[in-house]
Design a protein around this motif. Structure first.
Motif, short mmCIF file in Angstrom:
data_model
loop_
_atom_site.label_atom_id
_atom_site.label_comp_id
_atom_site.label_asym_id
_atom_site.label_seq_id
_atom_site.Cartn_x
_atom_site.Cartn_y
_atom_site.Cartn_z
N UNK A 102 -15.01 104.36 17.33
CA UNK A 102 -15.13 105.03 18.62
C UNK A 102 -15.86 106.36 18.45
N UNK A 135 -19.42 107.70 20.09
CA UNK A 135 -19.66 108.98 20.76
C UNK A 135 -20.87 109.67 20.15
N UNK A 182 -24.98 110.77 21.88
CA UNK A 182 -25.63 112.09 22.03
C UNK A 182 -26.71 112.22 20.96
N UNK A 185 -30.09 117.13 20.51
CA UNK A 185 -29.38 117.71 21.63
C UNK A 185 -28.01 118.22 21.20
N UNK A 215 -26.27 126.60 20.69
CA UNK A 215 -26.17 127.40 21.90
C UNK A 215 -24.82 128.08 22.03
N UNK A 216 -23.78 127.39 21.58
CA UNK A 216 -22.44 127.95 21.73
C UNK A 216 -22.09 128.92 20.62
N UNK A 235 -14.77 110.66 26.68
CA UNK A 235 -14.63 111.53 25.50
C UNK A 235 -15.71 112.59 25.48
N UNK A 236 -16.93 112.21 25.91
CA UNK A 236 -18.02 113.19 25.91
C UNK A 236 -17.77 114.26 26.97
N UNK A 245 -16.20 122.44 24.84
CA UNK A 245 -17.28 123.26 24.30
C UNK A 245 -17.55 124.45 25.21
N UNK A 246 -17.56 124.22 26.52
CA UNK A 246 -17.82 125.35 27.42
C UNK A 246 -16.68 126.35 27.37
N UNK A 290 -14.92 126.96 24.67
CA UNK A 290 -15.10 127.66 23.39
C UNK A 290 -16.19 128.71 23.47
N UNK A 291 -17.10 128.53 24.41
CA UNK A 291 -18.25 129.42 24.44
C UNK A 291 -17.88 130.82 24.90
N UNK A 295 -28.46 131.24 26.58
CA UNK A 295 -27.05 130.88 26.67
C UNK A 295 -26.62 130.55 28.10
N UNK A 327 -24.94 128.10 29.69
CA UNK A 327 -24.12 126.94 29.35
C UNK A 327 -24.03 125.86 30.42
N UNK A 368 -26.99 123.64 30.04
CA UNK A 368 -26.92 122.90 28.78
C UNK A 368 -25.94 121.74 28.91
N UNK A 394 -26.63 117.70 28.63
CA UNK A 394 -25.99 116.84 27.62
C UNK A 394 -25.30 115.66 28.30
#
Lengths: 304, 308
Positions: A140, A144, A148, A152, A159-160, B20-21, B28-29, B31-32, B270, B272, B275, B279
């Motif tokens: 799984x 994922x 992606x 990217x 970016x983060x 999951x994505x 992620x956002x 964490x930013x 940046x 976000x 971005x 994604x």
């Protein structure tokens, strides 16, 4: 994935690391290496040596600027022996920067490949030997990852968390893990059908012993081939990111970054971009040739 | 497992992957860092920041935030660009047509050239033309796209003055980006078409077709090619994802006003929300493409093994 006993035996016999060789002691076939492959191996070896000895070989400090020697062309195009490959817009010696960049590019690619391979092989072995829920979960994660695109995903993380080598290396290293995981898992599933695996289990060998001592050595040859492919993939990923200005940051340098810098000086000073681009192409081509040859040698099933 | 339940399982897996994505993108956002700093600037008072936080809902516990996030996404609300202060869907939507155009051109070029090379090479198997074509595809595949782009700019723009080096508009602007993006796919398609053609050329039904006196052209195009193209079709699904990565680079080199440049810029400044939506969009497209390709494959070829 269809299992193939012949391939695994032959493959490991050529690598010379597996117990199969000890059992059979077949006469080693003489390895005939075509000239193109010698050339590729030679080129890769030179690149590696240059990268390792970089500080000794650089004619100048790669960051040393010289305002009086800006945009000097290479020897043969109006330049002098003082700067064999010319200088860039800040008068920095291209040859010195090339050597330093080669070192950085190969360092990142090597470490990245290692991380991806270790993580991927470990998870692939786990998925293949444990089966059940663990297997489904790991596959799984692979799904994922595959949804992606590498570039990217890397861009998002950068970016983060910002651009730094400490983040760049694991990020691009992890880009390759899923390929190792899938390969290792597939190999494990086919090797598990073998009689000797059943024998080890019947003799009471533990799962761990089975995975590390009996299965892993038999899946090494396709993994070695995969390493040559992912190494150049990772190198190109790093180069693309650095080319965009999102990878390696000054004062450090890499081949992709040099091409990116040179892009703004293509009119008039083409050598700034052409020199690192040529090195990049030479290495990827040599790696691809070597990888194809290795695959044909180690994996007769894939012979075209 | 039969084809129907295979497709359901596959669909379920695809949806799970997408979920999951979404979760990863959400985390992620978070964490930013604290977006109120960028949104309000340095002069904001703590009270203003608190007000902003409760307005954005980021003062709540994480699971509650995630549910809220999912609700927003279902409603089509993906947030506002930090820098353009507009709906990110609008911002991204404006940049998509050029990117889709570039990708379509690259895929069309890649497959047209690749299939042609593959057929010619397979038909002339082991003759010099086969070797020459394979040599060419090897180079097309091995040279990185941005190096190819730079080389083409040097030759066709700066030395020969045939093509414009950057920007967007006429067909002349599209030539080099298409070649730079599509050439490695052309090489890949060529190699796969060739080996799959070689497989079918050796089949009994091909020999039968030749024996009963059909023209060579008919045998090759109707009997071989149609069967040989199946693995090539699968490739579309795999290519969809990596094309995005490629177009990020190529759009930047050629100043092509597409989503790839938007993404690079979003990373640099940046931004976000932009971005994140990019994604999510790409991941969704890749997941759907792969699902469709797998389904098509399962429906076309009953021999496909459904179990993994």
């Amino acid at each position: 994935m269809p299992g193939s006993a012949v391939r695994d035996r032959r493959g490991s016999a050529t690598v010379g690391a597996a117990p199969a060789e000890r059992l059979e002691r077949r006469p080693r076939r003489r390895l005939k290496i075509p000239p193109v492959i010698w050339l590729s191996i030679g080129l890769l070896a030179v690149a590696l040596i240059v990268a390792l000895l970089a500080p000794l070989l650089e004619p100048y400090r790669p960051t040393a600027q010289s305002l009086r020697a800006r945009l000097v062309p290479p020897v043969g195009f109006g330049g002098t022996l003082a700067h064999v490959l010319g200088t860039d817009h800040l008068g920095r010696d291209i040859l010195a920067r090339l050597i330093e960049s080669l070192r950085m590019t190969l360092f990142i690619a090597a470490l990245g490949t290692l991380i991806g391979a270790l993580v991927g092989i470990a998870l692939g072995l786990l998925a293949g030997t444990a089966g059940g829920f663990v297997d489904s979960f790991i596959m799984f994660l692979v799904d994922i990852q595959l949804a992606i695109p590498f570039t990217l995903a890397a861009l998002t993380v950068i970016g983060i968390f910002g651009t730094s080598i400490a983040i760049l290396i694991p990020v691009i290293g992890l880009a390759g893990w899923s390929q190792y995981a899938r390969l290792t898992r597939g190999q494990v599933l086919s090797v598990r059908q073998m009689l000797y695996v059943e024998a080890v289990q019947a003799l009471g060998g533990s799962q761990r012993r089975l995975a590390l001592r009996h299965i892993l050595p038999n899946v090494t040859s396709p993994i070695i081939v995969l390493v040559t492919y992912t190494f150049s993939q990772i190198m190109l990923l790093e180069s693309s990111l650095s080319f965009l200005g999102l990878g390696v940051q000054p004062p450090q340098m890499s081949l992709g970054m040099m091409v990116g810098d040179g892009r703004n000086y293509l009119i008039g000073s083409w050598w700034i971009a052409v020199a690192p681009a040529a090195v990049l192409v030479a290495i990827t081509v040599a790696l691809a040739l070597f990888g194809d040859w290795l695959r044909d040698r180690l994996d007769p099933r894939l012979e075209r | 497992m039969n084809a129907g339940s295979y497709l359901w399982t596959r669909l379920f897996r695809s949806l799970l992957t997408l979920f999951a994505i979404l979760l990863v993108a959400f985390l992620a956002t978070r964490l930013s860092g604290d977006p109120t700093q960028w949104l309000l600037g340095d002069t904001a008072t703590p009270a203003q920041q608190d007000a902003m936080r409760s307005e954005l809902g980021i003062d709540k516990p994480i699971p509650e935030q995630f549910l809220r996030y999912l609700r927003q996404i279902v409603r089509g609300d993906f947030g506002t660009s930090y820098f353009e202060h507009r709906d990110v869907l609008v911002v991204l939507g404006e940049r998509l047509p050029p990117t889709l155009q570039l990708m379509a051109l690259a895929i069309a070029f890649g497959f047209a050239l690749g299939i042609t090379i593959g057929i010619v090479a397979a038909v002339n198997h082991d003759r010099w033309i086969d070797r020459a074509l394979m040599m060419i595809t090897f180079w097309m595949y091995a040279v990185p796209n941005f190096v190819l782009a730079i080389a083409m700019i040097l030759v066709f723009s700066l030395w020969l003055h045939w093509l414009p080096s950057s920007s967007y508009g006429t067909w002349a602007h599209a030539v080099m980006p298409t070649l730079a993006l599509g050439s490695s796919y052309a090489a890949l398609v060529a190699r796969i078409t060739r080996s799959s053609m070689l497989d079918t050329l050796g089949q009994d039904y091909v020999r039968t077709a030749t024996a009963k006196g059909l023209a060579r052209r008919v045998v090759i195009l109707k009997h071989c090619l149609r069967n040989a193209l199946l693995p090539v079709v699968t490739l579309v699904g795999l290519v969809a994802g990596s094309l995005v990565g490629g177009s990020v680079v190529i759009e930047t080199v050629f100043a092509w006003p597409g989503a790839g440049r938007l993404i690079v810029n979003a990373v640099l400044v940046q931004d976000y929300p932009v971005l994140q939506v990019a994604v999510l969009l790409v991941a969704t497209v890749v997941i759907i493409t792969n699902f469709l390709v797998d389904s098509a494959y399962a429906l076309i070829d009953p021999r496909v093994q459904y179990a993994r």
